[in-house]
Design a protein around this motif. Structure first.
Motif, PDB file in Angstrom:
ATOM      1  N   VAL A 137      -4.143 -61.403   3.951  1.00 42.82           N
ATOM      2  CA  VAL A 137      -4.534 -61.472   5.359  1.00 42.82           C
ATOM      3  C   VAL A 137      -5.855 -60.724   5.506  1.00 42.82           C
ATOM      4  O   VAL A 137      -5.929 -59.532   5.217  1.00 42.82           O
ATOM      5  CB  VAL A 137      -3.472 -60.836   6.278  1.00 42.82           C
ATOM      6  CG1 VAL A 137      -3.891 -60.970   7.740  1.00 42.82           C
ATOM      7  CG2 VAL A 137      -2.116 -61.488   6.046  1.00 42.82           C
ATOM      8  N   TYR A 138      -6.876 -61.424   5.933  1.00 45.32           N
ATOM      9  CA  TYR A 138      -8.183 -60.798   6.121  1.00 45.32           C
ATOM     10  C   TYR A 138      -8.345 -60.390   7.570  1.00 45.32           C
ATOM     11  O   TYR A 138      -8.089 -61.167   8.484  1.00 45.32           O
ATOM     12  CB  TYR A 138      -9.298 -61.764   5.701  1.00 45.32           C
ATOM     13  CG  TYR A 138      -9.230 -62.076   4.230  1.00 45.32           C
ATOM     14  CD1 TYR A 138      -9.608 -61.128   3.286  1.00 45.32           C
ATOM     15  CD2 TYR A 138      -8.756 -63.299   3.784  1.00 45.32           C
ATOM     16  CE1 TYR A 138      -9.525 -61.395   1.930  1.00 45.32           C
ATOM     17  CE2 TYR A 138      -8.671 -63.594   2.429  1.00 45.32           C
ATOM     18  CZ  TYR A 138      -9.063 -62.630   1.504  1.00 45.32           C
ATOM     19  OH  TYR A 138      -8.963 -62.902   0.178  1.00 45.32           O
ATOM     20  N   ARG A 139      -8.761 -59.137   7.752  1.00 45.92           N
ATOM     21  CA  ARG A 139      -8.944 -58.594   9.102  1.00 45.92           C
ATOM     22  C   ARG A 139     -10.349 -58.010   9.186  1.00 45.92           C
ATOM     23  O   ARG A 139     -10.523 -56.792   9.044  1.00 45.92           O
ATOM     24  CB  ARG A 139      -7.892 -57.511   9.369  1.00 45.92           C
ATOM     25  CG  ARG A 139      -6.462 -58.026   9.289  1.00 45.92           C
ATOM     26  CD  ARG A 139      -5.464 -56.903   9.526  1.00 45.92           C
ATOM     27  NE  ARG A 139      -4.114 -57.394   9.667  1.00 45.92           N
ATOM     28  CZ  ARG A 139      -3.239 -57.538   8.661  1.00 45.92           C
ATOM     29  NH1 ARG A 139      -3.579 -57.196   7.434  1.00 45.92           N
ATOM     30  NH2 ARG A 139      -2.028 -58.006   8.896  1.00 45.92           N
ATOM     31  N   PRO A 140     -11.333 -58.867   9.412  1.00 48.34           N
ATOM     32  CA  PRO A 140     -12.717 -58.388   9.330  1.00 48.34           C
ATOM     33  C   PRO A 140     -13.071 -57.329  10.376  1.00 48.34           C
ATOM     34  O   PRO A 140     -14.072 -56.635  10.218  1.00 48.34           O
ATOM     35  CB  PRO A 140     -13.551 -59.661   9.526  1.00 48.34           C
ATOM     36  CG  PRO A 140     -12.629 -60.670  10.088  1.00 48.34           C
ATOM     37  CD  PRO A 140     -11.249 -60.307   9.658  1.00 48.34           C
ATOM     38  N   LEU A 141     -12.254 -57.182  11.434  1.00 48.02           N
ATOM     39  CA  LEU A 141     -12.588 -56.213  12.492  1.00 48.02           C
ATOM     40  C   LEU A 141     -11.834 -54.909  12.335  1.00 48.02           C
ATOM     41  O   LEU A 141     -11.840 -54.072  13.239  1.00 48.02           O
ATOM     42  CB  LEU A 141     -12.263 -56.819  13.861  1.00 48.02           C
ATOM     43  CG  LEU A 141     -12.869 -58.192  14.147  1.00 48.02           C
ATOM     44  CD1 LEU A 141     -12.504 -58.642  15.558  1.00 48.02           C
ATOM     45  CD2 LEU A 141     -14.380 -58.157  13.992  1.00 48.02           C
ATOM     46  N   ILE A 142     -11.178 -54.733  11.205  1.00 46.42           N
ATOM     47  CA  ILE A 142     -10.214 -53.653  11.040  1.00 46.42           C
ATOM     48  C   ILE A 142     -10.777 -52.282  11.409  1.00 46.42           C
ATOM     49  O   ILE A 142     -10.098 -51.448  11.969  1.00 46.42           O
ATOM     50  CB  ILE A 142      -9.643 -53.656   9.592  1.00 46.42           C
ATOM     51  CG1 ILE A 142      -8.335 -52.875   9.542  1.00 46.42           C
ATOM     52  CG2 ILE A 142     -10.623 -53.132   8.552  1.00 46.42           C
ATOM     53  CD1 ILE A 142      -7.209 -53.556  10.241  1.00 46.42           C
ATOM     54  N   GLY A 143     -12.042 -52.033  11.129  1.00 53.01           N
ATOM     55  CA  GLY A 143     -12.611 -50.703  11.401  1.00 53.01           C
ATOM     56  C   GLY A 143     -13.541 -50.679  12.598  1.00 53.01           C
ATOM     57  O   GLY A 143     -14.308 -49.735  12.784  1.00 53.01           O
ATOM     58  N   PHE A 144     -13.486 -51.717  13.423  1.00 53.80           N
ATOM     59  CA  PHE A 144     -14.417 -51.803  14.550  1.00 53.80           C
ATOM     60  C   PHE A 144     -13.814 -51.250  15.833  1.00 53.80           C
ATOM     61  O   PHE A 144     -12.629 -51.426  16.100  1.00 53.80           O
ATOM     62  CB  PHE A 144     -14.797 -53.274  14.797  1.00 53.80           C
ATOM     63  CG  PHE A 144     -15.863 -53.801  13.894  1.00 53.80           C
ATOM     64  CD1 PHE A 144     -15.827 -53.570  12.524  1.00 53.80           C
ATOM     65  CD2 PHE A 144     -16.916 -54.554  14.399  1.00 53.80           C
ATOM     66  CE1 PHE A 144     -16.805 -54.066  11.690  1.00 53.80           C
ATOM     67  CE2 PHE A 144     -17.904 -55.054  13.570  1.00 53.80           C
ATOM     68  CZ  PHE A 144     -17.846 -54.810  12.221  1.00 53.80           C
ATOM     69  N   ASP A 145     -14.646 -50.612  16.641  1.00 53.36           N
ATOM     70  CA  ASP A 145     -14.249 -50.239  17.993  1.00 53.36           C
ATOM     71  C   ASP A 145     -14.420 -51.458  18.891  1.00 53.36           C
ATOM     72  O   ASP A 145     -15.188 -52.361  18.586  1.00 53.36           O
ATOM     73  CB  ASP A 145     -15.161 -49.124  18.532  1.00 53.36           C
ATOM     74  CG  ASP A 145     -15.027 -47.840  17.726  1.00 53.36           C
ATOM     75  OD1 ASP A 145     -14.027 -47.715  16.982  1.00 53.36           O
ATOM     76  OD2 ASP A 145     -15.928 -46.990  17.833  1.00 53.36           O
TER      77      ASP A 145
END
Ligand code: ATP
Ligand code: MG
Length: 392
Positions: free
Chosen positions: A314-322
């Motif tokens: 599962v790819y979560r490209p926003l994982i570290g974004f506010d």
């Protein structure tokens, strides 16, 4: 005045066979991007470069706008291509170029000549000096600045001579289609369209799946998701949007499982179904718009519980974004105005007042056992009744 655009692509150790695949994918994406643009275009590869030639009338702004959506492009240079007819003719062409492009000659410039073909009778240094001098003679107001010129006039001696000084920043990334396929879980929110954009930017082709719950969710809510898919498709290329009727599954969960676990259990079934459709498309992964801690269902524990049902990565490209960083990208890709339209989402209809924030996978699995009588049938029906919309 421009009949061609020089496409600059950067990134990558594009070596050997990879280079060919990269360029081929980029040419395809450029053709797709210009498909509906006014005018006729030819996209060609020449000596490690890609050119877009315009045949007849076209709209400069439209072409530029469409090209800035193509991943893999670093810069777009409107270029004048001239035949090599000796230095004097070249000097005239460069002067005429400067005259047309810079109506106000109160500028500083520098010539940057390069020879891709070493049989040209002058060296690059000689060309810089001689062309610079000709430009100074032609326009009394213009000045040379070798350190930080306002205008860098590139003159590249190739089969044809390339004259350009304008470079519009491209979208970066890699051409879609060079890095496999993935299945995006697309809701009507702000995050998931951005997640799709970011995965596509890395060269991944995408399809999408949307879960709705009619009659609890409306046709307008569904149309909003179709519109968001269209916005993502401007970058990712065409996709199949799987619209899954999730109502009966949600009702069953609501009826039989502890309410504080509703969201987690629902999300686990979403993942399972998404994985089924991913298999049909030959996708190598799932993509979501989750980011750690954003809501109760996105704590580390919740993400682990959701992940546990998946066999695909599962790819979560926003994982570290506010959130504000996500909104910035959402605005940049013109999705924001659509994302904030206030239509209901299936997730928001059956929510608990106090959802678990640290779900325990064993506990969740035990709760799901209460569904064992009938859930397989409901999943099967959801798969059989899926509506697939082609989004371009
Ligand atoms: P988004 O802004 O993308 O809706 P969100 O902040 O509202 O995200 P959630 O509702 O918890 O967060 O959803 C997390 C992720 O799960 C979404 O980013 C999306 O990938 C997926 N998702 C949620 N609801 C749906 C849905 N109805 N259909 C498809 N995917 C969904
Ligand atoms: Mg949402």
């Amino acid at each position: 005045m421009y009949k061609s655009f020089l496409i600059k692509y950067g990134e990558i150790a594009i070596k050997g066979k990879n280079r060919y695949l990269f360029e081929e994918a980029l040419v395809n994406q450029i053709k797709y991007a210009l498909k509906d643009a006014e005018g006729e275009f030819k996209v060609r590869r020449l000596q490690g470069r890609i050119y877009v030639d315009t045949l007849g009338e076209y709209d400069y702004d439209e072409v530029m706008e469409k090209l800035t959506h193509v991943f893999g492009i670093v810069g777009i240079c409107p270029v004048v291509l001239v035949e090599d007819k000796g230095f004097d003719a070249l000097a005239e062409d460069v002067i005429s170029y400067m005259d047309k492009v810079y109506l106000d000659k109160n500028i500083t410039f520098k010539v940057h000549a390069r020879r891709a073909r070493k049989n040209y009778p002058m060296t690059s240094m000689e060309l810089n000096a001689a062309l610079g001098e000709k430009i100074l003679e032609a326009f009394p107001e213009i000045k040379v600045d070798v350190h930080s010129p306002q205008v860098l006039v590139s003159v590249e001696i190739r089969e044809e001579i390339n004259i350009y000084s304008v470079e519009v920043k491209g979208a970066g990334g890699m051409p879609v289609g060079t890095n496999g396929r993935a299945m995006l879980l697309l809701s009507g929110g702000i995050d998931s369209p951005v997640a799709g954009y970011m995965i596509a930017k890395r060269g991944v082709a995408i399809d999408a799946v949307y879960f709705h719950a009619p009659p609890y969710t409306s046709d307008r809510a569904k149309q909003k998701v179709v519109d968001l898919a269209k916005i993502v498709a401007r970058y990712s290329g065409p996709m199949n949007l799987y619209v899954v009727n999730f109502t009966d599954i949600q009702l069953a969960i609501y009826e039989k499982c502890p309410h504080e676990e509703l969201t987690i259990i629902m999300r686990r079934f979403m993942m399972k179904l998404a994985e089924h459709f991913a298999g049909e498309e030959g996708s190598l992964g799932l993509v979501t718009g989750e980011s750690i801690g954003q809501v109760a269902s996105q704590t580390m524990q919740s993400l682990a519980a959701t992940n546990a049902v998946c066999t695909l990565p599962v790819y979560r490209p926003l994982i570290g974004f506010d959130k504000n960083e996500i909104i910035e990208i959402s605005e940049k890709i013109d999705a924001y105005e659509t994302s904030i339209l206030p239509y209901e989402d299936c997730c928001t209809i059956f929510v608990a007042k106090h959802p678990v924030t640290k779900p325990n996978i064993q506990v969740i699995e035990k709760s799901e056992l209460k569904l064992s009588d009938g859930i397989e049938e409901l999943l099967k029906t959801a798969i059989e009744t899926v509506e697939v919309i082609r989004v371009e």
